[in-house]
Design an enzyme around this catalytic site. Structure first.
Site, PDB file in Angstrom:
ATOM      1  CD  GLU A  79     -27.322   1.812  12.469  1.00  0.00           C
ATOM      2  OE1 GLU A  79     -26.421   2.397  11.820  1.00  0.00           O
ATOM      3  OE2 GLU A  79     -27.744   2.212  13.578  1.00  0.00           O
ATOM      4  CG  ASP A 137     -21.864  10.821  16.094  1.00  0.00           C
ATOM      5  OD1 ASP A 137     -21.434  11.718  16.847  1.00  0.00           O
ATOM      6  OD2 ASP A 137     -21.161  10.271  15.223  1.00  0.00           O
ATOM      7  CG  ASP A 196     -22.673   8.000  26.865  1.00  0.00           C
ATOM      8  OD1 ASP A 196     -22.902   8.652  25.822  1.00  0.00           O
ATOM      9  OD2 ASP A 196     -21.843   7.077  26.918  1.00  0.00           O
TER      10      ASP A 196
END
Length: 230
Positions: free
Chosen positions: A88, A137, A173
């Site tokens: 990350e 993303d 999602d």
């Protein structure tokens, strides 16, 4: 290759820092991150996963883009016999994970605070038992689709480090990204989608905790995709 004959540097998209860190967050980055950080040598060499942790572990799991680290710390706490590597670049998220690592006393977490791809390339063949890419993303604009992590070439690299029978977990999602990940991963010869009915990807598995991002439901109902390395 660049004009100098050297490989072109990869471009990392997305933020490295959000709001200003509080004093305690900054202290974690200064005091705890150096102890957990995986240093990639230059020139690159293959890492020894067993040497990354202070004690033997039974398996190695990898999370790509762990956000605030809620999922990674949950898995590390409940699977103390497994070594987890999180990648990350967003330092605010890293500081949150470091807080949880300290609070839970986790000695089975290591962090690569940068682009995951160089770390993946440094791992030996077949050393990973599970990889997570959760709520990445979506890069919804067509001209940005090349920025999506799941691409044929990255699936090739993941297939190399995942041993036979290992699991690749993907979630989003964003319907467009879900379709994209399904299209590319299902057609890759190294991966088999485990779903046999809609409930298999619509229902969260018991060992798959919600992330802070997921709870916002920014785009729609999440899809939980599980693939097995053939």
């Amino acid at each position: 290759m660049s004009g100098t004959g050297q490989p072109a540097a990869r471009r990392l998209y997305g933020r490295r820092q959000g709001r200003k860190l509080r004093t305690g967050q900054a202290a974690l980055l200064d005091d705890v991150l150096p102890r957990l950080r995986i240093a990639l040598p230059d020139p690159p060499v293959t890492l020894d996963p067993a040497a990354l942790f202070p004690r033997p572990v039974d398996d190695l799991w990898l999370e790509i883009g762990f956000g605030g680290g809620e999922h990674l710390s949950w898995q590390a706490d409940r699977n103390r016999n497994v070594g987890l590597i999180g990648c990350e670049p967003f330092i605010n998220g890293i500081s949150t994970l470091l807080r949880d690592v300290e609070a839970l006393g986790l000695d089975n977490v290591r962090i690569h605070p940068d682009d995951a791809r160089p770390l993946i390339e440094a791992l030996p063949d077949g050393c990973v038992g599970r990889t997570f890419l959760l709520f990445a993303d979506p890069w919804p604009k067509a001209r940005h689709h090349k920025r999506r992590f799941i691409q044929p070439e990255t699936l090739d690299v993941l297939a190399r480090i995942l041993r036979s029978g290992a699991e690749l977990r993907l979630a989003s999602d964003n319907p467009g990204l879900v379709d994209w990940m399904l299209f590319h991963t299902r057609r890759h010869p190294a991966f088999r989608w485990t779903a046999e009915r809609p409930a298999d990807w619509r229902t969260r598995p018991a060992d798959w905790p919600a992330t802070r991002y997921e709870k916002k439901r920014l785009h729609g109902v999440p899809a939980f995709l599980r693939f097995v390395r053939r």
